[in-house]
Design an enzyme around this catalytic site. Structure first.
Site, PDB file in Angstrom:
ATOM      1  N   HIS A 154       0.867  -1.387  -0.102  1.00  0.00           N
ATOM      2  CA  HIS A 154       0.061  -0.038   0.131  1.00  0.00           C
ATOM      3  C   HIS A 154       0.762   1.172   0.100  1.00  0.00           C
ATOM      4  O   HIS A 154       1.697   1.516   0.912  1.00  0.00           O
ATOM      5  CB  HIS A 154      -1.067  -0.043   1.251  1.00  0.00           C
ATOM      6  CG  HIS A 154      -1.863   0.982   1.248  1.00  0.00           C
ATOM      7  ND1 HIS A 154      -2.147   1.747   2.391  1.00  0.00           N
ATOM      8  CD2 HIS A 154      -2.801   1.354   0.176  1.00  0.00           C
ATOM      9  CE1 HIS A 154      -3.331   2.741   1.969  1.00  0.00           C
ATOM     10  NE2 HIS A 154      -3.614   2.476   0.927  1.00  0.00           N
TER      11      HIS A 154
ATOM     12  N   GLU B 263       0.706  -0.594  -4.814  1.00  0.00           N
ATOM     13  CA  GLU B 263      -0.327   0.250  -5.028  1.00  0.00           C
ATOM     14  C   GLU B 263       0.112   1.675  -4.767  1.00  0.00           C
ATOM     15  O   GLU B 263       0.778   2.080  -3.831  1.00  0.00           O
ATOM     16  CB  GLU B 263      -1.387  -0.180  -3.854  1.00  0.00           C
ATOM     17  CG  GLU B 263      -2.862   0.569  -4.247  1.00  0.00           C
ATOM     18  CD  GLU B 263      -2.830   1.883  -3.193  1.00  0.00           C
ATOM     19  OE1 GLU B 263      -3.760   2.457  -3.528  1.00  0.00           O
ATOM     20  OE2 GLU B 263      -1.951   2.136  -2.362  1.00  0.00           O
TER      21      GLU B 263
ATOM     22  N   ASP C  41      -0.997   6.176  -5.422  1.00  0.00           N
ATOM     23  CA  ASP C  41      -2.414   7.202  -5.821  1.00  0.00           C
ATOM     24  C   ASP C  41      -1.640   8.118  -6.858  1.00  0.00           C
ATOM     25  O   ASP C  41      -0.728   8.905  -6.532  1.00  0.00           O
ATOM     26  CB  ASP C  41      -2.714   7.695  -4.585  1.00  0.00           C
ATOM     27  CG  ASP C  41      -3.005   6.573  -3.367  1.00  0.00           C
ATOM     28  OD1 ASP C  41      -4.266   6.171  -3.658  1.00  0.00           O
ATOM     29  OD2 ASP C  41      -2.132   6.536  -2.593  1.00  0.00           O
TER      30      ASP C  41
ATOM     31  N   HIS D 121      -1.388  10.643  -2.202  1.00  0.00           N
ATOM     32  CA  HIS D 121      -3.029  10.286  -1.928  1.00  0.00           C
ATOM     33  C   HIS D 121      -3.887  11.450  -1.537  1.00  0.00           C
ATOM     34  O   HIS D 121      -5.003  11.308  -2.011  1.00  0.00           O
ATOM     35  CB  HIS D 121      -2.628   9.463  -0.508  1.00  0.00           C
ATOM     36  CG  HIS D 121      -4.025   8.841  -0.227  1.00  0.00           C
ATOM     37  ND1 HIS D 121      -4.690   9.395   0.845  1.00  0.00           N
ATOM     38  CD2 HIS D 121      -4.995   7.700  -0.421  1.00  0.00           C
ATOM     39  CE1 HIS D 121      -5.991   8.917   1.089  1.00  0.00           C
ATOM     40  NE2 HIS D 121      -6.093   7.822   0.385  1.00  0.00           N
TER      41      HIS D 121
ATOM     42  N   GLU E  85      -4.342   3.725  -8.436  1.00  0.00           N
ATOM     43  CA  GLU E  85      -5.376   4.416  -8.145  1.00  0.00           C
ATOM     44  C   GLU E  85      -5.731   5.785  -8.533  1.00  0.00           C
ATOM     45  O   GLU E  85      -5.148   6.427  -8.348  1.00  0.00           O
ATOM     46  CB  GLU E  85      -5.863   4.330  -6.523  1.00  0.00           C
ATOM     47  CG  GLU E  85      -7.206   4.905  -6.202  1.00  0.00           C
ATOM     48  CD  GLU E  85      -7.478   4.861  -4.598  1.00  0.00           C
ATOM     49  OE1 GLU E  85      -8.279   5.748  -4.177  1.00  0.00           O
ATOM     50  OE2 GLU E  85      -6.885   4.480  -3.799  1.00  0.00           O
TER      51      GLU E  85
END
Length: 247
Positions: A15, A42, A44, A57, A110
């Protein structure tokens, strides 16, 4: 047999990179750390004022930096002066992250909501066309995933969701209720569902009949439980064991 969703379901996904107290989330060294440990990443992405894409993020700068204001108002020339979490490391551009990872591990991207519809999606797609590595995209916004379904259907897509009790997704309550119940899948056409682990299992995910990636796992004990109800998970705060059965 390898399938379209093989990599995103195989091993745990780090993450915001494999970050810790010394390596901030969504930073180049956190991504390098994930690569060195063999974990998929992962991250952002947001688009800033000059249409560059950065990896960050939050909508606002204040939690992760000493600055105030919105990330969307930044220009590329501002990035060198902003440091993450009182370290020497700055906000990376998505281009720099692609250069760093360079196909060594897969990337789960994301997309955060942009002020102008599909500007982020269009720019991101253009950058990914020349990238030689495994990746997938995901978003809470089903229309963001619909963009990829229509314009680049071979790119793997994930629909993010949760119960939204304390979540900061900017959307009307009625839309959040539909998203919680996954009533948006005919819009996003996802290959997998990414759902908050504390809201699992539930009938909405079960009825969707798609592979499930849980977020965010924070301990080995939680990981053991997640393995029983999900196909894979996104983790932080510990280092899970990799599946080496096929190696």
């Amino acid at each position: 047999m390898e399938t379209r969703t093989s990599w995103v379901l195989k091993n745990p996904i780090a993450h915001r990179g494999l970050y810790n107290f010394e390596l901030p989330e969504n930073s180049i060294p956190a991504f390098e750390n994930a690569v060195n440990h063999g974990f998929a990443i992962e991250l952002d992405v947001r688009i800033i004022d000059d249409n560059n894409i950065v990896v960050f993020h939050d909508e606002k700068l204040s939690r992760m930096t000493d600055c105030d204001g919105y990330v969307s108002n930044l220009k590329s020339s501002d990035l060198a002066d902003i440091k993450l979490d009182k370290t020497e490391f700055g906000i990376p551009t998505f281009e720099k992250v692609l250069e760093t990872v360079n196909g060594k591990v897969p990337i789960l991207i994301e997309l955060k909501k942009a002020e102008k519809a599909f500007t982020l999606e269009e720019k991101l797609l253009d950058m990914l066309k020349c990238y030689n590595g495994d990746y997938a995209v995901e978003s809470f916004d089903p229309f963001s995933m619909q963009y990829f379904y229509k314009n680049a259907p071979t790119i793997m897509r994930g629909q993010l969701s949760c119960y939204f009790h304390h979540h900061d997704v900017d959307a009307p309550r009625r839309e959040l209720k539909l998203l919680k119940k996954l009533k948006c899948l005919d819009i996003s056409h996802p290959d997998f569902i990414a759902y908050k682990v504390t809201n699992l299992p539930n009938k909405y995910v079960k009825n969707a009949g798609l592979p499930v990636v849980a977020w965010t796992i924070k301990s080995e004990l939680q990981a053991q439980k997640a393995r029983d109800i999900c196909d894979n998970y996104i983790f932080e705060g510990f280092i899970p064991k990799l599946d080496t059965s096929d190696n």
